[in-house]
Each structure stands twice: as C-alpha cells, then as structure tokens.
Design a protein around this motif. Structure first.
Motif, PDB file in Angstrom:
ATOM      1  N   ALA A 185       7.852  22.638 -15.856  1.00 49.61           N
ATOM      2  CA  ALA A 185       9.317  22.961 -15.816  1.00 49.61           C
ATOM      3  C   ALA A 185      10.320  21.815 -15.993  1.00 49.61           C
ATOM      4  O   ALA A 185       9.885  20.558 -15.751  1.00 49.61           O
ATOM      5  N   ASP A 186      11.299  21.892 -16.721  1.00 47.87           N
ATOM      6  CA  ASP A 186      12.166  20.824 -17.233  1.00 47.87           C
ATOM      7  C   ASP A 186      13.251  20.831 -15.766  1.00 47.87           C
ATOM      8  O   ASP A 186      13.896  19.985 -15.647  1.00 47.87           O
ATOM      9  N   LEU A 187      13.416  22.071 -15.485  1.00 47.80           N
ATOM     10  CA  LEU A 187      14.315  22.302 -14.190  1.00 47.80           C
ATOM     11  C   LEU A 187      13.565  23.307 -13.291  1.00 47.80           C
ATOM     12  O   LEU A 187      13.022  24.327 -13.800  1.00 47.80           O
ATOM     13  N   ILE A 188      13.953  23.369 -12.125  1.00 49.16           N
ATOM     14  CA  ILE A 188      13.451  24.320 -11.153  1.00 49.16           C
ATOM     15  C   ILE A 188      14.617  24.901 -10.345  1.00 49.16           C
ATOM     16  O   ILE A 188      15.319  24.077  -9.836  1.00 49.16           O
ATOM     17  N   LYS A 189      14.623  26.112 -10.059  1.00 47.93           N
ATOM     18  CA  LYS A 189      15.646  27.068  -9.462  1.00 47.93           C
ATOM     19  C   LYS A 189      15.006  27.761  -8.237  1.00 47.93           C
ATOM     20  O   LYS A 189      14.117  28.419  -8.543  1.00 47.93           O
ATOM     21  N   ALA A 190      15.114  27.144  -6.924  1.00 41.01           N
ATOM     22  CA  ALA A 190      14.474  27.539  -5.892  1.00 41.01           C
ATOM     23  C   ALA A 190      15.065  28.004  -4.724  1.00 41.01           C
ATOM     24  O   ALA A 190      16.237  27.552  -4.706  1.00 41.01           O
ATOM     25  N   ASP A 191      14.773  28.966  -3.933  1.00 43.36           N
ATOM     26  CA  ASP A 191      15.263  29.478  -2.863  1.00 43.36           C
ATOM     27  C   ASP A 191      15.499  28.532  -1.591  1.00 43.36           C
ATOM     28  O   ASP A 191      14.369  27.504  -1.393  1.00 43.36           O
ATOM     29  N   PRO A 192      16.755  28.531  -0.858  1.00 37.72           N
ATOM     30  CA  PRO A 192      16.489  27.675   0.544  1.00 37.72           C
ATOM     31  C   PRO A 192      15.735  28.121   1.313  1.00 37.72           C
ATOM     32  O   PRO A 192      14.974  29.269   1.286  1.00 37.72           O
ATOM     33  N   THR A 193      14.906  27.355   2.265  1.00 34.46           N
ATOM     34  CA  THR A 193      14.033  27.529   3.215  1.00 34.46           C
ATOM     35  C   THR A 193      14.751  28.086   4.349  1.00 34.46           C
ATOM     36  O   THR A 193      15.846  27.829   4.658  1.00 34.46           O
ATOM     37  N   ASP A 194      13.868  28.684   5.174  1.00 36.64           N
ATOM     38  CA  ASP A 194      14.716  29.368   6.363  1.00 36.64           C
ATOM     39  C   ASP A 194      15.232  28.153   7.471  1.00 36.64           C
ATOM     40  O   ASP A 194      16.017  28.275   7.940  1.00 36.64           O
ATOM     41  N   ASP A 195      14.153  27.124   7.607  1.00 36.84           N
ATOM     42  CA  ASP A 195      14.688  26.136   8.124  1.00 36.84           C
ATOM     43  C   ASP A 195      15.019  25.059   7.067  1.00 36.84           C
ATOM     44  O   ASP A 195      14.409  24.378   6.587  1.00 36.84           O
ATOM     45  N   ILE A 196      16.566  24.755   7.186  1.00 37.99           N
ATOM     46  CA  ILE A 196      17.143  24.113   5.888  1.00 37.99           C
ATOM     47  C   ILE A 196      16.845  22.564   6.191  1.00 37.99           C
ATOM     48  O   ILE A 196      16.855  21.898   4.984  1.00 37.99           O
ATOM     49  N   THR A 197      16.561  21.947   7.275  1.00 36.80           N
ATOM     50  CA  THR A 197      16.301  20.808   7.502  1.00 36.80           C
ATOM     51  C   THR A 197      14.970  20.258   6.870  1.00 36.80           C
ATOM     52  O   THR A 197      14.706  19.058   6.802  1.00 36.80           O
ATOM     53  N   GLU A 198      14.006  21.269   6.484  1.00 37.22           N
ATOM     54  CA  GLU A 198      12.881  21.039   5.872  1.00 37.22           C
ATOM     55  C   GLU A 198      12.865  20.879   4.177  1.00 37.22           C
ATOM     56  O   GLU A 198      12.068  20.754   3.610  1.00 37.22           O
ATOM     57  N   TYR A 199      14.016  21.213   3.880  1.00 36.80           N
ATOM     58  CA  TYR A 199      14.183  21.285   2.260  1.00 36.80           C
ATOM     59  C   TYR A 199      13.864  20.245   1.434  1.00 36.80           C
ATOM     60  O   TYR A 199      13.329  20.042   0.249  1.00 36.80           O
ATOM     61  N   HIS A 200      13.819  18.882   2.126  1.00 34.25           N
ATOM     62  CA  HIS A 200      13.366  17.662   1.462  1.00 34.25           C
ATOM     63  C   HIS A 200      12.007  17.751   1.101  1.00 34.25           C
ATOM     64  O   HIS A 200      11.430  17.085  -0.093  1.00 34.25           O
ATOM     65  N   ARG A 201      11.064  18.562   1.689  1.00 34.96           N
ATOM     66  CA  ARG A 201       9.763  18.702   1.265  1.00 34.96           C
ATOM     67  C   ARG A 201       9.581  19.606   0.128  1.00 34.96           C
ATOM     68  O   ARG A 201       8.725  19.448  -0.700  1.00 34.96           O
ATOM     69  N   VAL A 202      10.623  20.603  -0.072  1.00 32.86           N
ATOM     70  CA  VAL A 202      10.580  21.194  -1.459  1.00 32.86           C
ATOM     71  C   VAL A 202      10.937  20.440  -2.498  1.00 32.86           C
ATOM     72  O   VAL A 202      10.582  20.622  -3.652  1.00 32.86           O
ATOM     73  N   ILE A 203      11.697  19.471  -2.081  1.00 30.40           N
ATOM     74  CA  ILE A 203      12.363  18.690  -3.333  1.00 30.40           C
ATOM     75  C   ILE A 203      11.232  17.537  -3.665  1.00 30.40           C
ATOM     76  O   ILE A 203      10.877  17.444  -4.887  1.00 30.40           O
ATOM     77  N   GLN A 204      10.309  17.124  -2.676  1.00 33.53           N
ATOM     78  CA  GLN A 204       9.101  16.331  -3.209  1.00 33.53           C
ATOM     79  C   GLN A 204       8.227  17.115  -3.744  1.00 33.53           C
ATOM     80  O   GLN A 204       7.560  16.442  -4.693  1.00 33.53           O
ATOM     81  N   ALA A 205       7.978  18.475  -3.594  1.00 35.16           N
ATOM     82  CA  ALA A 205       7.158  19.229  -4.298  1.00 35.16           C
ATOM     83  C   ALA A 205       7.501  19.431  -5.789  1.00 35.16           C
ATOM     84  O   ALA A 205       6.544  19.492  -6.827  1.00 35.16           O
ATOM     85  N   ALA A 206       8.839  19.284  -6.049  1.00 28.00           N
ATOM     86  CA  ALA A 206       9.302  19.339  -7.507  1.00 28.00           C
ATOM     87  C   ALA A 206       9.207  18.205  -8.125  1.00 28.00           C
ATOM     88  O   ALA A 206       8.996  17.842  -9.301  1.00 28.00           O
ATOM     89  N   GLY A 207       9.045  17.055  -7.442  1.00 22.70           N
ATOM     90  CA  GLY A 207       8.649  15.800  -8.103  1.00 22.70           C
ATOM     91  C   GLY A 207       9.916  14.998  -8.890  1.00 22.70           C
ATOM     92  O   GLY A 207      11.040  15.482  -8.124  1.00 22.70           O
ATOM     93  N   ASP A 208       9.706  14.570 -10.019  1.00 22.12           N
ATOM     94  CA  ASP A 208      10.682  14.001 -10.868  1.00 22.12           C
ATOM     95  C   ASP A 208      11.726  15.153 -11.492  1.00 22.12           C
ATOM     96  O   ASP A 208      12.476  14.894 -12.500  1.00 22.12           O
ATOM     97  N   THR A 209      11.083  16.509 -11.288  1.00 21.63           N
ATOM     98  CA  THR A 209      11.840  17.549 -11.865  1.00 21.63           C
ATOM     99  C   THR A 209      13.069  17.984 -11.203  1.00 21.63           C
ATOM    100  O   THR A 209      12.893  18.295  -9.880  1.00 21.63           O
ATOM    101  N   PRO A 210      14.435  17.952 -11.650  1.00 16.73           N
ATOM    102  CA  PRO A 210      15.529  18.360 -11.174  1.00 16.73           C
ATOM    103  C   PRO A 210      15.441  19.839 -10.546  1.00 16.73           C
ATOM    104  O   PRO A 210      14.954  20.538 -11.087  1.00 16.73           O
ATOM    105  N   LEU A 211      15.761  19.811  -9.242  1.00 19.59           N
ATOM    106  CA  LEU A 211      15.778  21.235  -8.367  1.00 19.59           C
ATOM    107  C   LEU A 211      17.200  21.592  -8.048  1.00 19.59           C
ATOM    108  O   LEU A 211      17.979  20.841  -7.688  1.00 19.59           O
ATOM    109  N   LEU A 212      17.475  22.742  -8.499  1.00 21.74           N
ATOM    110  CA  LEU A 212      18.793  23.497  -8.079  1.00 21.74           C
ATOM    111  C   LEU A 212      18.292  24.621  -7.443  1.00 21.74           C
ATOM    112  O   LEU A 212      17.411  25.328  -7.297  1.00 21.74           O
TER     113      LEU A 212
END
Length: 284
Positions: A185-212
């Motif tokens: 992916a050049d960009l990733i469009k992902a849902d928010p998590t139920d616990d929004i305070t954990e979203y940095h873990r989703v960002i980490q999974a995307a690596g250097d790919t911009p996540l919207l």
C-alpha cells in the motif's frame, strides 16, 4: 510517499489530508444514499467547502473533474464494487475490481485510487478476491505512478441481524493493516479501534505508509472531532470521512471544523464553533 501525485493530496503546511468519501452508491445499499441523492449538488457543495480530496466512483468522478481551476479537491477513485453491507446479505458475497481502473484514474487525473481489503467472518473467499484485486491493481499502479490506497476493513456479524458491522478489535485491525502494508500500500485507510487510546499501535503496524482514519457510521459532532484529534495526536496522517460529512445538516461547516482540526490543530471547542446550528427539520 515517493509518488508525485501524493503532493496534491497532503497539505503542504500540516502534512495531513482530509478526504471526503462519496462513493457509497457503488455498494448497492439504499440507506447509504441518504444525503447524496443529488450527486451534482453534493459534489458542488464539497468543492466549495474545500477538503483536500473527494473519493468518488468511476461514474461520478467526472462531476468533480468538470470544475475548472487548480484549487479544487483532488480525486481519489474507488476501484472496486462489493455487496457486503446489506442487511440481510445477498449471496454470494463478492468484491470485484474494475480491470482498467488505473488507466481510468490516470485519464481522470486522480491523486490516488482506493481498494478494499475485507475480512468477513466465515467468508474467507471475499478476502481472497480482495487480495487478487490488490495484486492486479498494484501492477498497473506501479506502471503509471498511481498511489494505491488499501482499505482494510475488519467486519463482524451484527447481533440479531443478517448483516455485518465494523469490528474495532485492536488486534484484528492491526493484523489487517499490517497485511495491507505487506501488500505494498502507498496509503492505508483504516477504521478507528474501540479503544482509541491504542491507535498508535495501528499506526505502528502501517510503518512508514501514511495512514488515514476511516469515519464509519454517523456520530455526534463532538465525538467525531474528539476522535479525530485523538488519532492525529497518535500519528495518523489524516482522515477519510463520508457519512459524517455528507449526511450532516451543515456539510460545509463540519468540513471547515474538521479541516481546522486536521491542518491547524484547532481545539474541539473552536472547531465546533465553525458548524452552523441545524434548522427545523434538518438532519442532526
């Protein structure tokens, strides 16, 4: 972010993007059409409101690109059709991409294309269809320098229903986002998590790919703005919201409010002040 077209998606000052999704008509679900019955009017309203991009289908994209001038929002082109949002569901389920979508996107001067990566309980063949679509689109996307936005969607069965809803389980979202990254992916469009305070873990999974971050179903304005602020603070590069804009009583006002949060780090209260009050009979 090596593809030049992405320079027209991300704001030069903030490095973030706000894409308004208006591709709902592709998914054969009547309830999705509320607020966008008149697409020419909807697109004109969004052009005036000025988000960074508008996400449209093959059939509706010319409405945006017919506007003159270079200041209008960029086009993000939806490249696939799915029937996974119905209640009850119609069988068999499918997710099918347009074979020449990348060439069409180039002709329409799109800044990116968007394709689903669906994870549905009990329907692994739909994810296989999505993966095959992504791999096919990836080949042409690389050839033509077209950024590929992958939309990993983890779904769950709605209790007492015959349809699917979003599953915000952090581990499941991380796993599918990571697969999107692995697929190129050049960009990733992902849902928010139920616990929004954990979203940095989703960002980490995307690596250097911009996540919207995807908007999903309608919520009240304060909840939407607070959630937006929270994901941006954790490293999201922007948002892709649809129904929370196009079904709003003041689409221009909520766009201005979201742009203020995304690009200017405005407070939630300051952003709320940009939204007009609903008139009698308007949608809340």
């Amino acid at each position: 972010m090596s593809k030049p077209r992405l320079n027209r998606l991300f704001n030069a000052r903030s490095g973030r993007a706000f894409d308004v999704a208006v591709d709902h008509g592709a998914f054969h679900e009547y309830n999705f059409l509320t607020g966008i019955e008149d697409m020419a009017k909807t697109v004109a309203t969004l052009v005036d409101a000025g988000p960074d991009a508008v996400q449209l289908t093959l059939g509706q994209a010319p409405l945006l690109q017919a506007f003159p001038g270079k200041q209008k929002p960029g086009l993000v082109l939806r490249t696939d059709i799915a029937n996974v949002y119905g209640d009850p569901l119609e069988m068999p389920l499918h997710s099918i991409h347009v074979p020449d979508a990348i060439e069409v996107a180039v002709r329409l001067d799109a800044v990116a294309v968007c394709v689903n990566l669906l994870d549905l309980p009990g329907e692994p063949q739909v994810r296989e269809q999505c993966i095959r679509s992504i791999l096919a689109l990836r080949t042409d996307a690389e050839k033509y320098g077209m950024p590929l936005m992958i939309e990993p969607l983890v779904m769950q069965t709605k209790p007492g229903s015959g349809g699917y809803g979003v599953d915000g389980d952090t581990a499941k979202v991380i796993t599918l986002v990571r697969q999107a990254r692995e697929l190129g992916a050049d960009l990733i469009k992902a849902d928010p998590t139920d616990d929004i305070t954990e979203y940095h873990r989703v960002i980490q999974a995307a690596g250097d790919t911009p996540l919207l971050v995807r908007g999903g179903g309608r919520v009240d304005d304060r909840t939407l703005l607070e959630r937006t602020q929270a994901v941006l603070e954790q490293g999201a590069r922007g948002i892709v919201y649809g129904r929370n804009v196009i079904q709003h009583h003041d689409p221009a006002g909520i766009t201005a409010a979201l742009m203020a949060v995304v690009h200017d780090d405005a407070s939630v209260d300051d952003a709320l002040a940009l939204i007009g009050a609903p008139a009698d009979g308007d949608r809340a």
